[in-house]
Design an enzyme around this catalytic site. Structure first.
Site, short mmCIF file in Angstrom:
data_model
loop_
_atom_site.label_atom_id
_atom_site.label_comp_id
_atom_site.label_asym_id
_atom_site.label_seq_id
_atom_site.Cartn_x
_atom_site.Cartn_y
_atom_site.Cartn_z
CB CYS A 43 -0.91 0.04 1.23
SG CYS A 43 -1.65 -1.55 1.67
CB CYS A 45 -0.62 3.83 -4.02
SG CYS A 45 -0.53 3.20 -5.69
CG HIS A 46 -2.72 4.48 -0.12
ND1 HIS A 46 -3.83 5.19 -0.50
CD2 HIS A 46 -2.90 3.23 -0.59
CE1 HIS A 46 -4.67 4.39 -1.16
NE2 HIS A 46 -4.12 3.18 -1.23
CG MET A 100 -8.46 0.03 -3.72
SD MET A 100 -7.02 0.39 -2.69
CE MET A 100 -7.43 -0.69 -1.31
CG HIS A 158 6.99 8.64 -11.98
ND1 HIS A 158 7.10 8.02 -10.77
CD2 HIS A 158 7.16 7.66 -12.90
CE1 HIS A 158 7.33 6.74 -10.93
NE2 HIS A 158 7.38 6.49 -12.24
CG HIS A 181 5.10 5.82 -17.22
ND1 HIS A 181 6.19 5.21 -17.76
CD2 HIS A 181 5.17 5.61 -15.88
CE1 HIS A 181 6.90 4.64 -16.78
NE2 HIS A 181 6.29 4.87 -15.64
FE1 DHE Z 1 10.24 2.24 -12.64
C1 DHE Z 1 12.44 4.32 -14.31
C2 DHE Z 1 9.80 4.62 -10.26
C3 DHE Z 1 7.69 0.44 -11.31
C4 DHE Z 1 10.88 -0.25 -14.85
N1 DHE Z 1 10.91 4.14 -12.38
C5 DHE Z 1 11.83 4.80 -13.18
C6 DHE Z 1 12.07 6.08 -12.61
C7 DHE Z 1 11.34 6.16 -11.46
C8 DHE Z 1 10.61 4.94 -11.31
C9 DHE Z 1 11.29 7.32 -10.49
C10 DHE Z 1 13.01 7.12 -13.19
C11 DHE Z 1 14.40 6.87 -12.73
C12 DHE Z 1 15.40 7.81 -13.33
O1 DHE Z 1 15.32 8.05 -14.53
O2 DHE Z 1 16.26 8.31 -12.59
N2 DHE Z 1 8.94 2.49 -11.06
C13 DHE Z 1 8.94 3.53 -10.22
C14 DHE Z 1 7.90 3.39 -9.23
O3 DHE Z 1 7.68 4.12 -8.23
C15 DHE Z 1 7.04 2.29 -9.68
C16 DHE Z 1 5.82 2.92 -10.32
C17 DHE Z 1 6.51 1.38 -8.64
C18 DHE Z 1 7.48 0.66 -7.75
O4 DHE Z 1 7.03 0.06 -6.77
O5 DHE Z 1 8.66 0.67 -8.00
C19 DHE Z 1 7.95 1.65 -10.74
N3 DHE Z 1 9.42 0.42 -12.99
C20 DHE Z 1 8.40 -0.13 -12.35
C21 DHE Z 1 8.09 -1.44 -12.85
O6 DHE Z 1 7.21 -2.24 -12.39
C22 DHE Z 1 8.95 -1.67 -14.03
C23 DHE Z 1 8.07 -1.65 -15.28
C24 DHE Z 1 9.69 -2.99 -14.01
C25 DHE Z 1 10.78 -3.08 -12.98
O7 DHE Z 1 11.85 -3.56 -13.34
O8 DHE Z 1 10.58 -2.72 -11.86
C26 DHE Z 1 9.84 -0.44 -13.97
N4 DHE Z 1 11.43 2.07 -14.28
C27 DHE Z 1 11.58 0.93 -15.01
C28 DHE Z 1 12.60 1.15 -16.03
C29 DHE Z 1 13.04 2.47 -15.88
C30 DHE Z 1 12.29 3.02 -14.78
C31 DHE Z 1 13.04 0.13 -17.08
C32 DHE Z 1 14.13 3.20 -16.68
C33 DHE Z 1 13.66 3.61 -18.02
C34 DHE Z 1 14.77 4.24 -18.83
O9 DHE Z 1 14.75 4.03 -20.06
O10 DHE Z 1 15.63 4.93 -18.28
#
Ligand code: DHE
Length: 586
Positions: free
Chosen positions: A86, A89-90, A127, A366, A409
């Site tokens: 949770c 998100c929250h 949710m 983000h 996104h």
């Molecule tokens: Fe990410 C980048 C946060 C879930 C794969 N992700 C980012 C960035 C942030 C972020 C802040 C930018 C970083 C930067 O550029 O400095 N991601 C989050 C979350 O908060 C979120 C929504 C939920 C969580 O609990 O983490 C989340 N992200 C995911 C996934 O579920 C993904 C799809 C698969 C995984 O591996 O976790 C995922 N995020 C990615 C990827 C990037 C990314 C591949 C970098 C993209 C790029 O081309 O630079």
């Protein structure tokens, strides 16, 4: 397969993760939501729902008279569920971010039964249906409803003493090679996140063989490159930073440190004179960033990111550090401070007398990326459907614009030369099928600059990443979080020249099918080019217990070129090409 317009797929359940809690989770909403609660069925909770994957140690908050009493065992169990499922998100403090606020002034008004049913059935606004999807038992739901009627528990801070206790230099700098000791083409390695294995796989972009797999942080998230191209910095959701030395005979982890309880981002100093000198990691909890010595990861300076929100200028005790970007104009990083809506410029030229510049942008920042010149930074305020544009040369906000769709996104976004509007930066949307093109060239295209010049429709909602390359005439758009398997397992490709039309056609590449895998959702995530810009790599992201793969497509012909399969490729997601990551090619 050719489609003129994608099927419009509103993206309710997953968009949830990023749908803004617009302040007050009002009684009116509660009343409206209540009748919809029952009977609202959505699929299994997708992997994108943010979670605090590692529970910080917390003290049980004092129980107030009138609140349901929880035994210490119940509190510990509820706390674990809250942080795992949770808090992302929250918010840890339950003040709301991408989900509604759940502080006791609100939860008490909503009442036990409403909370219980809401957790059970979920809501169309996003949710997840934790009960009816089978992820939480009725007993756990009862526990969570009671837990929410109690004061939130605050996880502890994580300061220098804690960090130093976790800091390890596995291979000291003076024992590392003084030159490259292997034959790999270090400019064309892919650092592949094996999310649920807590590892990265380094894959040789030429032979497509796994060079090595390395243990990193839990639910590992992203990799970034040192400016010289020698080191890879990897961050896990547990805030563990791992430093990989690519010069070793077989690349290995040479240092690690834990910089908090939860983190998502890491980057390096890239300005002339500071190459490979510093690294920076941004925490979700505690809300802070940490500047480290580049070659050893020794923490040097910790700065809290708590402060006032950009709009109402109210104090925000939980302001997470989302994306981080390294400037080419100055010894500076730009940090997206999520809940405050601030783009924070951090001047690293003097760590003792650290200079910070707060650029008020838009709340709930983000991800984002630069335009192709590296001057303008596009930060997605996804819960506000907005893009904040910062001029990193003048350190000033240019403007904040609506992105043209629901929940932008971009990942890093994509830069292309639009046939009508010149250089544009592209973002897709999590909440709908819109792909938006924003002008980036105020000198030669002043009319179009910093405006959405075109929106086109892709396959549907659930897009996470768009990608192109200076040498490519294509734009790739993934949709891994679309609830329809046929859309999640395929990718849309636009021919850039076709964007001159009002309703450009796109091709659909059946990446999931090409992988030869028949089980699972086969979510296709994050297109990434090789160094030459003639191949695009896609992850076929299945559940941990299922087979996953990487599919390589020839960018010119859009034909299948290779499938990389290995029992060790568990949940591959992000793939970071060393050259493109280092040079911000996207
Ligand atoms: Fe990410 C980048 C946060 C879930 C794969 N992700 C980012 C960035 C942030 C972020 C802040 C930018 C970083 C930067 O550029 O400095 N991601 C989050 C979350 O908060 C979120 C929504 C939920 C969580 O609990 O983490 C989340 N992200 C995911 C996934 O579920 C993904 C799809 C698969 C995984 O591996 O976790 C995922 N995020 C990615 C990827 C990037 C990314 C591949 C970098 C993209 C790029 O081309 O630079």
């Amino acid at each position: 397969m050719l489609r003129t317009r994608g099927k419009i797929m509103r993206f309710a359940p997953l968009g949830a993760a990023l749908i803004l809690a617009s302040g007050v989770w009002s009684a009116a909403l509660a009343q409206e939501a209540a009748p919809q609660v029952k009977g609202h069925e959505i699929g299994k909770v997708p992997p994108y729902v943010p979670s605090m994957t590692e529970m910080p140690k917390t003290e049980q908050a004092g129980q107030k008279p009138g609140s349901p009493q929880l035994t210490p065992e119940e509190f510990a169990a509820a706390n674990k569920i809250f942080f795992e499922r949770c808090a992302g998100c929250h918010g840890v403090l339950r003040k709301g971010a991408t989900g509604k606020p759940l502080t006791t002034d609100i939860t008490k008004k909503l009442g036990y039964e409403f909370l219980r049913d809401f957790i059970n059935y979920g809501s169309p606004a996003g949710m997840p249906n934790w009960g009816t999807s089978g992820q939480l038992t009725p007993q756990q739901i009862d526990l969570m409803a009671r837990y929410l009627l109690n004061e939130p528990a605050t996880p502890p801070e994580f300061g220098m003493k804690d960090m130093m206790a976790t800091w390890k230099v596995i291979v000291p700098v003076d024992q590392r090679p003084t030159k490259k000791m292997n034959d790999f083409d270090l400019d064309n390695i892919f650092s592949v996140t094996l999310r649920d294995a807590g590892e990265v796989a380094l894959i040789d972009g030429n032979s497509k063989k796994i060079v090595t797999r390395l243990k990193t942080g839990y639910a590992v998230h992203i990799s970034r490159m040192s400016d010289s191209g020698r080191y890879i910095y990897v961050i896990g959701r547990d805030a563990k930073v791992s430093l990989i030395d690519l010069w070793a005979p077989t690349p290995n982890v040479v240092a690690e440190v834990k910089v908090g309880a939860e983190a998502r981002s890491v980057d390096v100093s890239k300005y002339k004179g500071y190459e490979d000198k510093y690294a920076i990691a941004g925490d979700y909890w505690p809300p802070q960033f940490v500047i480290m010595d580049g070659p050893t990861l020794k923490p040097l300076r910790i700065v809290s990111t708590r402060g006032m929100s950009e709009d109402e200028q109210e104090y925000i005790p939980e302001s997470r550090v989302a994306a981080i970007f390294a400037s080419q104009y100055a010894p500076e990083w730009y940090l997206n401070l999520k809940e405050r809506g601030v783009v924070l410029a951090v001047d690293y030229s003097d760590l003792k007398n650290l200079k910070l510049r707060e650029i008020y942008a838009e709340r709930f920042l983000h991800d984002g990326g630069f335009d192709r010149t590296g001057r303008y930074l596009f930060s997605a305020a996804n819960a506000r459907n907005a893009i904040a544009i910062t001029d990193t040369k003048t350190d000033k906000l240019v403007t904040v614009i609506k992105s043209g769709g629901a929940t932008p996104h971009p990942g890093r976004g994509a830069n292309i030369i639009h046939p009508k509007y010149g250089p544009v930066w592209v973002t897709g949307h999590l909440g709908d099928e819109t792909i938006s093109f924003i002008g980036t060239d105020p000198v030669h295209h002043p009319k179009e600059a910093f405006k959405v010049v075109q929106t086109v429709q892709g396959q549907g909602g659930g897009d996470l990443f768009v990608k192109s390359h200076p040498g490519s005439k294509h734009l790739y758009v993934d949709t891994p979080l679309n609830p329809e398997a046929s859309i999640a397992s395929t990718v849309a490709v636009f021919d850039i020249a076709d964007l001159a039309q009002d309703k450009p056609q796109y091709k659909v590449l059946p990446i999931g099918e090409w992988s030869g895998i028949s089980e699972g959702m086969r979510r296709i995530v994050q297109p990434e080019f090789n160094k030459a810009g003639d191949e695009v790599w896609f992850s076929v992201w299945n559940a941990k217990s299922q087979q996953s793969a990487i599919v390589v497509v020839d960018d010119k012909t859009l034909k299948l070129k290779a499938v990389i399969k290995d029992a060790a490729l568990i949940t591959p997601t992000g793939k970071f090409n060393t050259n493109n990551t280092r040079k911000d090619v996207y």
